[in-house]
Motif scaffolding. Structure first.
Motif, PDB file in Angstrom:
ATOM      1  N   TRP A   1       0.826  -1.223   0.000  1.00 16.37           N
ATOM      2  CA  TRP A   1       0.000   0.000   0.000  1.00 16.37           C
ATOM      3  C   TRP A   1       0.860   1.273   0.000  1.00 16.37           C
ATOM      4  CZ3 TRP A   1      -2.145  -4.426   2.319  1.00 16.37           C
ATOM      5  CH2 TRP A   1      -3.365  -4.834   1.758  1.00 16.37           C
ATOM      6  N   GLU A   2       2.131   1.086   0.320  1.00 12.61           N
ATOM      7  CA  GLU A   2       3.050   2.228   0.311  1.00 12.61           C
ATOM      8  C   GLU A   2       3.849   2.268  -1.007  1.00 12.61           C
ATOM      9  OE1 GLU A   2       5.302   2.489   3.947  1.00 12.61           O
ATOM     10  OE2 GLU A   2       6.875   3.651   2.963  1.00 12.61           O
TER      11      GLU A   2
ATOM     12  N   GLY B   1       3.262   0.366  -3.823  1.00 13.25           N
ATOM     13  CA  GLY B   1       2.525   0.110  -5.047  1.00 13.25           C
ATOM     14  C   GLY B   1       2.881  -1.242  -5.646  1.00 13.25           C
TER      15      GLY B   1
ATOM     16  N   GLU C   1      -1.309   9.271 -11.831  1.00 17.43           N
ATOM     17  CA  GLU C   1      -1.351   8.242 -10.790  1.00 17.43           C
ATOM     18  C   GLU C   1      -2.304   7.126 -11.225  1.00 17.43           C
ATOM     19  OE1 GLU C   1      -2.158   9.751  -6.802  1.00 17.43           O
ATOM     20  OE2 GLU C   1      -1.532  11.772  -7.411  1.00 17.43           O
TER      21      GLU C   1
ATOM     22  N   PHE D   1      -4.363   3.610  -9.361  1.00 22.06           N
ATOM     23  CA  PHE D   1      -4.550   2.686  -8.236  1.00 22.06           C
ATOM     24  C   PHE D   1      -5.682   1.713  -8.534  1.00 22.06           C
ATOM     25  CE2 PHE D   1      -7.397   6.212  -7.108  1.00 22.06           C
ATOM     26  CZ  PHE D   1      -8.537   5.560  -6.646  1.00 22.06           C
TER      27      PHE D   1
ATOM     28  N   PRO E   1      -1.990   1.455  -4.625  1.00 22.33           N
ATOM     29  CA  PRO E   1      -1.263   2.167  -5.683  1.00 22.33           C
ATOM     30  C   PRO E   1      -0.628   1.203  -6.692  1.00 22.33           C
ATOM     31  CG  PRO E   1      -0.516   2.854  -3.479  1.00 22.33           C
ATOM     32  CD  PRO E   1      -1.360   1.635  -3.303  1.00 22.33           C
TER      33      PRO E   1
ATOM     34  N   ARG F   1       2.479   0.963  -9.359  1.00 21.13           N
ATOM     35  CA  ARG F   1       3.725   1.657  -9.687  1.00 21.13           C
ATOM     36  C   ARG F   1       4.162   1.421 -11.123  1.00 21.13           C
ATOM     37  NH1 ARG F   1       6.109  -2.752  -6.940  1.00 21.13           N
ATOM     38  NH2 ARG F   1       7.476  -3.850  -8.385  1.00 21.13           N
TER      39      ARG F   1
ATOM     40  N   ARG G   1       4.120   6.338  -5.065  1.00 18.77           N
ATOM     41  CA  ARG G   1       2.719   6.560  -4.731  1.00 18.77           C
ATOM     42  C   ARG G   1       2.392   8.047  -4.869  1.00 18.77           C
ATOM     43  NH1 ARG G   1       0.717   4.962   1.228  1.00 18.77           N
ATOM     44  NH2 ARG G   1       2.621   6.099   1.724  1.00 18.77           N
ATOM     45  N   GLY G   2       1.320   8.340  -5.575  1.00 19.61           N
ATOM     46  CA  GLY G   2       0.963   9.737  -5.801  1.00 19.61           C
ATOM     47  C   GLY G   2       0.270  10.365  -4.599  1.00 19.61           C
TER      48      GLY G   2
ATOM     49  N   THR H   1      -3.560   9.630  -4.510  1.00 17.53           N
ATOM     50  CA  THR H   1      -3.816   8.255  -4.072  1.00 17.53           C
ATOM     51  C   THR H   1      -3.664   8.168  -2.552  1.00 17.53           C
ATOM     52  OG1 THR H   1      -3.005   7.399  -6.182  1.00 17.53           O
ATOM     53  CG2 THR H   1      -3.095   5.844  -4.354  1.00 17.53           C
ATOM     54  N   LEU H   2      -2.604   8.764  -2.043  1.00 15.21           N
ATOM     55  CA  LEU H   2      -2.368   8.774  -0.593  1.00 15.21           C
ATOM     56  C   LEU H   2      -3.532   9.435   0.136  1.00 15.21           C
ATOM     57  CD1 LEU H   2      -0.547   8.290   1.867  1.00 15.21           C
ATOM     58  CD2 LEU H   2       0.621  10.448   1.348  1.00 15.21           C
TER      59      LEU H   2
ATOM     60  N   GLN I   1      -6.355   7.021   0.164  1.00 16.76           N
ATOM     61  CA  GLN I   1      -6.068   5.932   1.112  1.00 16.76           C
ATOM     62  C   GLN I   1      -6.408   6.367   2.538  1.00 16.76           C
ATOM     63  OE1 GLN I   1      -1.865   5.119   0.224  1.00 16.76           O
ATOM     64  NE2 GLN I   1      -2.436   3.047  -0.425  1.00 16.76           N
TER      65      GLN I   1
END
Lengths: 274, 274
Positions: free
Chosen positions: A124-125, A127, A230, A232, A242, A244, A256-257, A260-261, A264
């Motif tokens: 999740w960090e 991607g 980005e 996801f 995400p 990548r 990660r954009g 997206t963050l 999340q």
């Protein structure tokens, strides 16, 4: 750990139940399902999943004897008896025993409770990588049990070291084998609406994103992958995941954009509040 | 009459065997099969069907533990024990029990013996009606168990009073749900080679027609239906089956064509000589 199951009015170990060999799922791949999970011990988007389950059943002409209330009761009982805090639930409806290996009679309905899949939290960090494949699912809006292409391609996916397979068709990007696809062009969030399964998590994300971003539900061309900022995926167990890279194409330098963050965080806050 | 079945080294009534609920055929529609019949108490094109069974299994990455000799022995035993003179045999290979509802382990293999379907003999004289439907099967060259579209459309087929559904795709005519498609332009016999299941009966008919007609294995456009002189289907239980109309289009004034009749005679003579 063995799995519990509801079938024909009873709850027991999955191994204590079986399907006849002439069930249309076995002979003709005819059936539908849905999959949901809990957060904090509570079934998540349960009504939404039951809605889609009945929708899929209806489009395949299959009748569910158990009503919504009964299904909710069974889900609660399975969770309690399993001793699990959080779990996944697989509702399955098959064509039932067939007298002639083609026509269907009374569907078989069962619910499995399963431990949630365990992913490395780092995905999740950092991607994930996707492998693209040209394919349009049959009746994409129906959650049928037909995953032949997805499963057949697993050796290729492993070889490509990809997390999942991204279906593309007629120069458009559609969906992954078990998740929906989103991309950002700056602050515009785009996701396909046609030729995909309309995910329950997908719809929630669109709600959560509503006052944060401009939203477009429309076809996404493969070419757009080159220019988007980005990407996801969304899904019951993927949450907001995400991406990548897709094949050899790096998305946003592989990081990660920020949008997206932001989604999340909003998603995690939402499910933590349940 | 109950059906006999071979499963896990034993022959018994179909009801004495079952599949676990977590078999990939049940959860993901993942499996392949083949179907053959006897003429005069002898399995027809048995080696050809076993060839295709292994081919389909291979393309789906499934391993058949039983070898060709064993399969032939089981077919013979099932026929003897059934007391039937002629019968159909359904060889089925599923993805097997899955630990996670996605990856497969050891396939389940079984063989069912079934009474042959009983059609009105007049269909071979009067021909049948087809209903067209735009659809391309996934992995058409593989005899997978995925018949979702075929079965879903049965209410529409019944309403249209059609014998079967004819799949068309990208302006081409492909195949029916469980049979191959042939047409005549005068003395030229044409059948598709791409995007269809290569039927065992189809191949035999091409052999039987070899010195009678000019043969073309190629794509057939939907437009050609307007100008062709005869149409028929081929299949294990369909044999050489004339088509009198497709949707609202009458073929050759709705009468069985002379070339189709000629092939029927040759086919019937061939199977009678076995």
């Amino acid at each position: 750990m063995s799995k519990l199951c509801y079938f024909k009015g009873k709850i027991g170990d999955i191994d204590s139940f079986q399907l006849p060999l002439n069930d249309l799922a076995v002979l003709r791949g005819y059936g539908i399902f849905d999959y949901l999970r809990t957060y904090n011990g509570k079934p998540f988007l349960l009504d939404n999943h039951i809605d889609r389950f009945f929708y899929s059943a209806d489009l395949l002409g299959l009748n569910v004897i158990e009503d919504r209330t009964k299904i909710k009761q069974v889900v609660a009982s399975l969770l309690k008896k399993s001793g699990l805090k959080d779990a996944g639930f697989r509702l399955v409806l098959t064509g039932g025993s067939s007298p002639d290996a083609f026509s269907f009679s009374d569907p078989h309905f069962f619910i499995l409770i399963e431990p949630l899949p365990s992913y490395d939290e780092l995905i999740w960090e950092n991607g994930v990588k996707l492998m693209s494949h040209n394919y349009l699912r049959c009746l994409p809006e129906v959650k049928s049990i037909n995953y032949v292409e997805a499963i057949r391609l697993q050796p290729q996916r492993l070889k490509a070291k990809a997390f999942d397979i991204l279906y593309t068709y007629n120069a458009n990007v559609l969906e992954c084998t078990r998740s929906n696809f989103f991309l950002f062009h700056g602050d515009t969030l785009v996701t396909p609406q046609n030729n995909v399964l309309i995910g329950r998590t997908r719809n929630l994300i669109l709600e959560l994103a509503d006052n944060l971003f401009k939203i477009e539900e429309r076809d996404i061309s493969i070419e757009e992958l080159e220019s988007c900022s980005e990407v996801f995926l969304s899904g019951t167990t993927k949450k907001v995941l995400p991406v990548r890279c897709i094949d050899e194409l790096s998305i946003a330098d592989g990081n990660r954009g920020v949008n997206t963050l932001s989604l999340q965080k909003r998603f995690n806050k939402y499910v933590a509040s349940l």
